[in-house]
Design a protein around this motif. Structure first.
Motif, mmCIF file in Angstrom:
data_model
loop_
_atom_site.group_PDB
_atom_site.id
_atom_site.type_symbol
_atom_site.label_atom_id
_atom_site.label_comp_id
_atom_site.label_asym_id
_atom_site.label_seq_id
_atom_site.Cartn_x
_atom_site.Cartn_y
_atom_site.Cartn_z
ATOM 1 N N ASP A 133 0.797 -1.212 0.026
ATOM 2 C CA ASP A 133 0.027 -0.027 -0.205
ATOM 3 C C ASP A 133 0.993 1.205 0.052
ATOM 4 O OD1 ASP A 133 -2.284 -1.621 0.139
ATOM 5 O OD2 ASP A 133 -2.731 -1.296 1.983
ATOM 6 N N LYS A 134 1.960 1.145 0.896
ATOM 7 C CA LYS A 134 2.916 2.371 0.612
ATOM 8 C C LYS A 134 3.448 2.623 -0.414
ATOM 9 C CE LYS A 134 4.276 1.671 5.709
ATOM 10 N NZ LYS A 134 5.317 1.417 6.631
ATOM 11 N N MET A 135 3.988 1.408 -1.197
ATOM 12 C CA MET A 135 4.658 1.619 -2.383
ATOM 13 C C MET A 135 3.706 2.150 -3.652
ATOM 14 S SD MET A 135 6.768 -2.093 -2.622
ATOM 15 C CE MET A 135 7.832 -2.674 -1.377
ATOM 16 N N LYS A 136 2.417 1.549 -3.466
ATOM 17 C CA LYS A 136 1.316 2.282 -4.502
ATOM 18 C C LYS A 136 1.180 3.680 -4.334
ATOM 19 C CE LYS A 136 -3.071 1.086 -6.119
ATOM 20 N NZ LYS A 136 -4.325 0.256 -5.998
ATOM 21 N N ARG A 137 0.816 4.050 -2.874
ATOM 22 C CA ARG A 137 0.729 5.301 -2.740
ATOM 23 C C ARG A 137 1.657 6.286 -3.219
ATOM 24 N NH1 ARG A 137 0.628 4.983 2.302
ATOM 25 N NH2 ARG A 137 2.464 6.104 2.821
ATOM 26 N N MET A 138 2.913 5.892 -2.835
ATOM 27 C CA MET A 138 4.030 6.946 -3.279
ATOM 28 C C MET A 138 4.231 6.817 -4.666
ATOM 29 S SD MET A 138 6.938 6.116 -0.274
ATOM 30 C CE MET A 138 6.329 6.294 1.431
ATOM 31 N N LYS B 143 10.508 15.758 -3.490
ATOM 32 C CA LYS B 143 10.571 16.177 -1.997
ATOM 33 C C LYS B 143 9.710 15.548 -1.358
ATOM 34 C CE LYS B 143 11.935 20.246 0.661
ATOM 35 N NZ LYS B 143 11.986 21.748 0.637
ATOM 36 N N SER B 144 8.362 15.672 -1.754
ATOM 37 C CA SER B 144 7.268 15.431 -0.976
ATOM 38 C C SER B 144 7.280 13.653 -0.500
ATOM 39 C CB SER B 144 6.196 15.601 -1.359
ATOM 40 O OG SER B 144 5.096 15.271 -0.709
ATOM 41 N N VAL B 145 7.662 13.017 -1.762
ATOM 42 C CA VAL B 145 7.849 11.502 -1.613
ATOM 43 C C VAL B 145 8.993 11.235 -0.859
ATOM 44 C CG1 VAL B 145 7.892 9.575 -2.967
ATOM 45 C CG2 VAL B 145 6.471 11.350 -3.609
#
Length: 271
Positions: free
Chosen positions: A179-184, A264-266
């Motif tokens: 989920d983290k990977m997909k979101r980023m 920067k955000s990611v």
């Protein structure tokens, strides 16, 4: 042998260089040659004072704007390379999200299975013995083996539950990491839209550079003919063109800044 191989490599390199199209680069700064400068001065001298000043001012502004374009282009290339490298770095880090945690949980599942395998084997043997005892109808033996199976079954159930808990933890961790990977990655995908805008702006600059080159030829022709009015019109057009190129570059700067902000955000989320 090495010398022949080196010559072959050089030959192939030269051949490919001849066959492949040249890389697209920013147009060079157009400036007057020594001969053209003399023609320019003579043309200017033949004009009225106001037109003479206008011709000189237009040429100076044209040169200054070209220099600014060259400096900005250098900065943009550095910024673009930095952004590309940063995005690549972030995508590599995304692949490694929670890797240490996942590896540890995976090892735990494997270790538990290995640890309890002798128990499972022992339980399987006891079940086979019980089946055999029932077959022969020996009550005392059957009762003894049944007790053995019952006792082992309690341990087997506990072992299986422990393994299941570890597997669930691993599955949950994998889902969370995914989920983290997909979101980023979804956030990084916003870069594609900015890069498309950059591509569109670069295409516009390419067309403007072609226009600049053609108009520059017209200016040189006007100077050779000592045609001051046409020279002024050409320089007016040239200055307008470089202003448009500059405007497109400024757009690209904005797009690259947005790309940097996304990176920067990611990147902050990976800390």
């Amino acid at each position: 042998m090495k010398s022949r191989m080196l010559k072959a490599v050089i030959f192939l390199t030269l051949l490919l260089s001849a066959l492949l199209p040249a890389a697209v680069t920013e147009a060079a700064v157009n400036t007057l040659s020594t001969t053209a400068q003399k023609q320019f001065d003579k043309t200017k001298a033949a004009l009225s004072s106001s037109d003479s000043a206008k011709l000189q001012s237009l040429y100076q502004s044209f040169i200054q704007q070209q220099n600014a374009i060259g400096e900005r282009d250098t900065r943009l290339k550095v910024t673009s390379k930095t952004n590309d490298d940063k995005e690549s770095e972030i995508r590599q880090k995304i692949k490694l999200i929670d890797k240490a945690k996942l590896d540890a949980l995976d090892r735990k599942v494997t270790q538990l299975k290995q640890y309890y395998q002798p128990l499972f084997d022992k339980y399987a043997v006891a079940q086979a013995e019980l089946k055999a005892a029932r077959k022969y109808g020996i009550k005392e033996l059957t009762a003894a083996v049944q007790l053995k199976v019952d006792l082992l079954e309690i341990s087997v159930k506990g072992a299986k539950e422990e393994i299941r808990t570890a597997q669930n933890a691993l599955s949950s961790a994998k889902s969370s990491a995914s989920d983290k990977m997909k979101r980023m990655r979804t956030q990084l995908d916003a870069i594609n839209a900015q890069e498309q805008q950059v591509s569109t702006a670069k295409s516009a600059i390419s067309q403007l550079n072609k226009q600049k080159s053609a108009e520059w030829s017209d200016l040189l022709y006007a100077l050779r003919s000592y045609d001051g009015k046409t020279a002024i019109r050409s320089l007016t057009t040239l200055f307008s063109v470089v202003q448009q190129i500059s405007a497109q570059q400024i757009k690209i700067e904005g797009y690259e800044n947005k790309i940097a902000a996304i990176n920067k955000s990611v990147s902050y989320q990976l800390v």
